[in-house]
Write a protein that holds these residues in place. Sequence first.
Motif, PDB file in Angstrom:
ATOM      1  N   TYR A   1       2.438   1.462  -6.681  1.00 33.88           N
ATOM      2  CA  TYR A   1       1.887   2.663  -6.043  1.00 33.88           C
ATOM      3  C   TYR A   1       1.621   2.388  -4.560  1.00 33.88           C
ATOM      4  O   TYR A   1       1.949   3.205  -3.685  1.00 33.88           O
ATOM      5  CB  TYR A   1       0.603   3.053  -6.767  1.00 33.88           C
ATOM      6  N   GLU A   2       1.065   1.232  -4.265  1.00 35.28           N
ATOM      7  CA  GLU A   2       0.820   0.850  -2.863  1.00 35.28           C
ATOM      8  C   GLU A   2       2.141   0.718  -2.107  1.00 35.28           C
ATOM      9  O   GLU A   2       2.277   1.209  -0.976  1.00 35.28           O
ATOM     10  CB  GLU A   2       0.053  -0.468  -2.806  1.00 35.28           C
ATOM     11  N   LYS A   3       3.111   0.055  -2.722  1.00 34.24           N
ATOM     12  CA  LYS A   3       4.405  -0.131  -2.069  1.00 34.24           C
ATOM     13  C   LYS A   3       5.075   1.213  -1.765  1.00 34.24           C
ATOM     14  O   LYS A   3       5.674   1.400  -0.692  1.00 34.24           O
ATOM     15  CB  LYS A   3       5.323  -0.991  -2.939  1.00 34.24           C
ATOM     16  N   TYR A   4       4.975   2.140  -2.709  1.00 30.29           N
ATOM     17  CA  TYR A   4       5.579   3.457  -2.511  1.00 30.29           C
ATOM     18  C   TYR A   4       5.044   4.097  -1.240  1.00 30.29           C
ATOM     19  O   TYR A   4       5.816   4.619  -0.407  1.00 30.29           O
ATOM     20  CB  TYR A   4       5.292   4.349  -3.717  1.00 30.29           C
ATOM     21  N   TRP A   5       3.723   4.055  -1.047  1.00 37.44           N
ATOM     22  CA  TRP A   5       3.140   4.716   0.121  1.00 37.44           C
ATOM     23  C   TRP A   5       3.285   3.897   1.396  1.00 37.44           C
ATOM     24  O   TRP A   5       3.319   4.460   2.492  1.00 37.44           O
ATOM     25  CB  TRP A   5       1.680   5.081  -0.165  1.00 37.44           C
ATOM     26  N   ARG A   6       3.424   2.580   1.286  1.00 35.95           N
ATOM     27  CA  ARG A   6       3.752   1.766   2.474  1.00 35.95           C
ATOM     28  C   ARG A   6       5.150   2.136   2.967  1.00 35.95           C
ATOM     29  O   ARG A   6       5.371   2.284   4.189  1.00 35.95           O
ATOM     30  CB  ARG A   6       3.711   0.274   2.137  1.00 35.95           C
ATOM     31  N   ASP A   7       6.068   2.272   2.021  1.00 38.64           N
ATOM     32  CA  ASP A   7       7.429   2.648   2.401  1.00 38.64           C
ATOM     33  C   ASP A   7       7.463   4.045   3.006  1.00 38.64           C
ATOM     34  O   ASP A   7       8.198   4.298   3.975  1.00 38.64           O
ATOM     35  CB  ASP A   7       8.355   2.591   1.180  1.00 38.64           C
ATOM     36  N   GLU A   8       6.665   4.952   2.444  1.00 38.50           N
ATOM     37  CA  GLU A   8       6.586   6.299   2.996  1.00 38.50           C
ATOM     38  C   GLU A   8       6.035   6.263   4.420  1.00 38.50           C
ATOM     39  O   GLU A   8       6.528   6.975   5.309  1.00 38.50           O
ATOM     40  CB  GLU A   8       5.685   7.176   2.114  1.00 38.50           C
ATOM     41  N   ALA A   9       5.012   5.444   4.624  1.00 33.78           N
ATOM     42  CA  ALA A   9       4.415   5.338   5.960  1.00 33.78           C
ATOM     43  C   ALA A   9       5.434   4.810   6.972  1.00 33.78           C
ATOM     44  O   ALA A   9       5.515   5.293   8.104  1.00 33.78           O
ATOM     45  CB  ALA A   9       3.190   4.434   5.913  1.00 33.78           C
ATOM     46  N   THR A  10       6.224   3.826   6.555  1.00 31.66           N
ATOM     47  CA  THR A  10       7.251   3.268   7.441  1.00 31.66           C
ATOM     48  C   THR A  10       8.269   4.331   7.838  1.00 31.66           C
ATOM     49  O   THR A  10       8.656   4.454   9.014  1.00 31.66           O
ATOM     50  CB  THR A  10       7.965   2.094   6.754  1.00 31.66           C
TER      51      THR A  10
ATOM     52  N   ASP B   1       5.969  11.241  12.702  1.00 29.38           N
ATOM     53  CA  ASP B   1       5.047  12.231  12.118  1.00 29.38           C
ATOM     54  C   ASP B   1       3.701  11.542  11.924  1.00 29.38           C
ATOM     55  O   ASP B   1       3.412  10.967  10.874  1.00 29.38           O
ATOM     56  CB  ASP B   1       5.603  12.739  10.783  1.00 29.38           C
ATOM     57  N   ARG B   2       2.871  11.601  12.972  1.00 35.02           N
ATOM     58  CA  ARG B   2       1.632  10.829  13.005  1.00 35.02           C
ATOM     59  C   ARG B   2       0.652  11.228  11.906  1.00 35.02           C
ATOM     60  O   ARG B   2       0.055  10.369  11.243  1.00 35.02           O
ATOM     61  CB  ARG B   2       0.960  10.999  14.375  1.00 35.02           C
ATOM     62  N   GLU B   3       0.480  12.505  11.686  1.00 35.32           N
ATOM     63  CA  GLU B   3      -0.509  12.979  10.708  1.00 35.32           C
ATOM     64  C   GLU B   3      -0.150  12.528   9.294  1.00 35.32           C
ATOM     65  O   GLU B   3      -0.991  12.011   8.557  1.00 35.32           O
ATOM     66  CB  GLU B   3      -0.616  14.499  10.765  1.00 35.32           C
ATOM     67  N   LYS B   4       1.104  12.718   8.920  1.00 29.43           N
ATOM     68  CA  LYS B   4       1.527  12.319   7.585  1.00 29.43           C
ATOM     69  C   LYS B   4       1.555  10.791   7.447  1.00 29.43           C
ATOM     70  O   LYS B   4       1.298  10.247   6.366  1.00 29.43           O
ATOM     71  CB  LYS B   4       2.900  12.901   7.266  1.00 29.43           C
ATOM     72  N   PHE B   5       1.850  10.099   8.566  1.00 32.24           N
ATOM     73  CA  PHE B   5       1.825   8.631   8.548  1.00 32.24           C
ATOM     74  C   PHE B   5       0.424   8.118   8.214  1.00 32.24           C
ATOM     75  O   PHE B   5       0.255   7.207   7.395  1.00 32.24           O
ATOM     76  CB  PHE B   5       2.263   8.079   9.904  1.00 32.24           C
ATOM     77  N   GLU B   6      -0.584   8.701   8.844  1.00 33.24           N
ATOM     78  CA  GLU B   6      -1.958   8.267   8.597  1.00 33.24           C
ATOM     79  C   GLU B   6      -2.373   8.548   7.155  1.00 33.24           C
ATOM     80  O   GLU B   6      -3.066   7.742   6.524  1.00 33.24           O
ATOM     81  CB  GLU B   6      -2.903   8.961   9.572  1.00 33.24           C
ATOM     82  N   ALA B   7      -1.940   9.686   6.614  1.00 36.24           N
ATOM     83  CA  ALA B   7      -2.258  10.014   5.223  1.00 36.24           C
ATOM     84  C   ALA B   7      -1.593   9.033   4.265  1.00 36.24           C
ATOM     85  O   ALA B   7      -2.219   8.543   3.309  1.00 36.24           O
ATOM     86  CB  ALA B   7      -1.826  11.441   4.899  1.00 36.24           C
ATOM     87  N   ALA B   8      -0.331   8.723   4.516  1.00 29.53           N
ATOM     88  CA  ALA B   8       0.391   7.785   3.666  1.00 29.53           C
ATOM     89  C   ALA B   8      -0.230   6.391   3.728  1.00 29.53           C
ATOM     90  O   ALA B   8      -0.346   5.696   2.706  1.00 29.53           O
ATOM     91  CB  ALA B   8       1.860   7.729   4.066  1.00 29.53           C
TER      92      ALA B   8
ATOM     93  N   GLN C   1      -3.343   5.719   4.343  1.00 27.28           N
ATOM     94  CA  GLN C   1      -4.601   5.776   3.605  1.00 27.28           C
ATOM     95  C   GLN C   1      -4.368   5.676   2.100  1.00 27.28           C
ATOM     96  O   GLN C   1      -5.095   4.978   1.392  1.00 27.28           O
ATOM     97  CB  GLN C   1      -5.342   7.084   3.921  1.00 27.28           C
ATOM     98  N   HIS C   2      -3.328   6.341   1.621  1.00 27.37           N
ATOM     99  CA  HIS C   2      -3.004   6.249   0.191  1.00 27.37           C
ATOM    100  C   HIS C   2      -2.667   4.807  -0.183  1.00 27.37           C
ATOM    101  O   HIS C   2      -3.075   4.319  -1.250  1.00 27.37           O
ATOM    102  CB  HIS C   2      -1.819   7.151  -0.152  1.00 27.37           C
ATOM    103  N   ALA C   3      -1.923   4.136   0.669  1.00 27.88           N
ATOM    104  CA  ALA C   3      -1.550   2.746   0.401  1.00 27.88           C
ATOM    105  C   ALA C   3      -2.785   1.850   0.393  1.00 27.88           C
ATOM    106  O   ALA C   3      -2.924   0.966  -0.463  1.00 27.88           O
ATOM    107  CB  ALA C   3      -0.553   2.259   1.449  1.00 27.88           C
ATOM    108  N   ASP C   4      -3.699   2.082   1.341  1.00 24.05           N
ATOM    109  CA  ASP C   4      -4.936   1.302   1.387  1.00 24.05           C
ATOM    110  C   ASP C   4      -5.797   1.556   0.147  1.00 24.05           C
ATOM    111  O   ASP C   4      -6.433   0.642  -0.390  1.00 24.05           O
ATOM    112  CB  ASP C   4      -5.736   1.641   2.637  1.00 24.05           C
TER     113      ASP C   4
END
Length: 280
Positions: free
Chosen positions: A165-174, A181-188, A190-193
């Motif tokens: 689950y963490e890896k999925y959102w780290r990859d999304e953030a990347t 897309d700064r806003e969605k990057f920060e959300a992704a 946070q999900h990973a954290d």
Amino acid sequence: MIITRLKDGRFVIPDFQRDFEWRPWDILELMRSIFLDYYIGSLLLWKGKRENFDALSCEPIYGHDNTNGNREYIVLDGQQRLTALYYVFMAPDVPLPNRTNRYFYFIRVNKFMTGEHDDAFEYRWLKGWRTKFLENQNEQYKAHIFPLSVIGEGGFQLANWAQNYEKYWRDEATALVENDDREKFEAATQHADDAKEFGEYLNDIIHQYQISYIELDQDLTIDKVCDIFTQVNSRGIQLDVFDLVNAMLKPKDLQLKLMWRTAAPRLEFVDTKKMNVYVL
């Protein structure tokens, strides 16, 4: 650990207990209480012997086939809670009582981590939902759905789920950084954290949550145990007169509940759940 004991079939239900009858939302409230570390009451158990299992016509917990013969405790108080735990974590392929479908329970990780506990716990029965989410982990990560049945699988399944689950959102953030897309990057991010913290929290609950219980000595006589059962339950509203009389007759080798199961089909034309009481 209680989940392991449930899986092994160590808890059995005496014939004089009423059947499992919790509704889907009752089970949901129990899950919420456990994962928020609330007290859920104590259990009353009797360490069983083979002759007592047979004398009380003990049955496995609802949904469990109990073919491995690991019977250990006769549940005198706490059947509804223990069965709800088994149903959620083991996810047996059976519908809930008085329902035509199998139900699945899960936690919305994003809502749980932001303290939205009233909305974080959910259940579903739709077959399409099962196909989309329970059979596709990426869809689980995307929708922040943690199936509670993962816990029942044991081993490293919980840790693996949290890591993936963490890896999925780290990859999304990347990917979002590359798309600027700064806003969605920060959300992704946070999900990973949150993923690691969520996994650690669940691990602590699973291994440290305590359910208190009273264990009766296995050398007690059946009539004494039945008397304890009736004394405990006659002070509440959980049991009706049929349940109480059934327990009192058990030491006399009168199988009242078995007699009712044989007779009940002849009275199905009467629309009431209290027919056994009326006949009695």
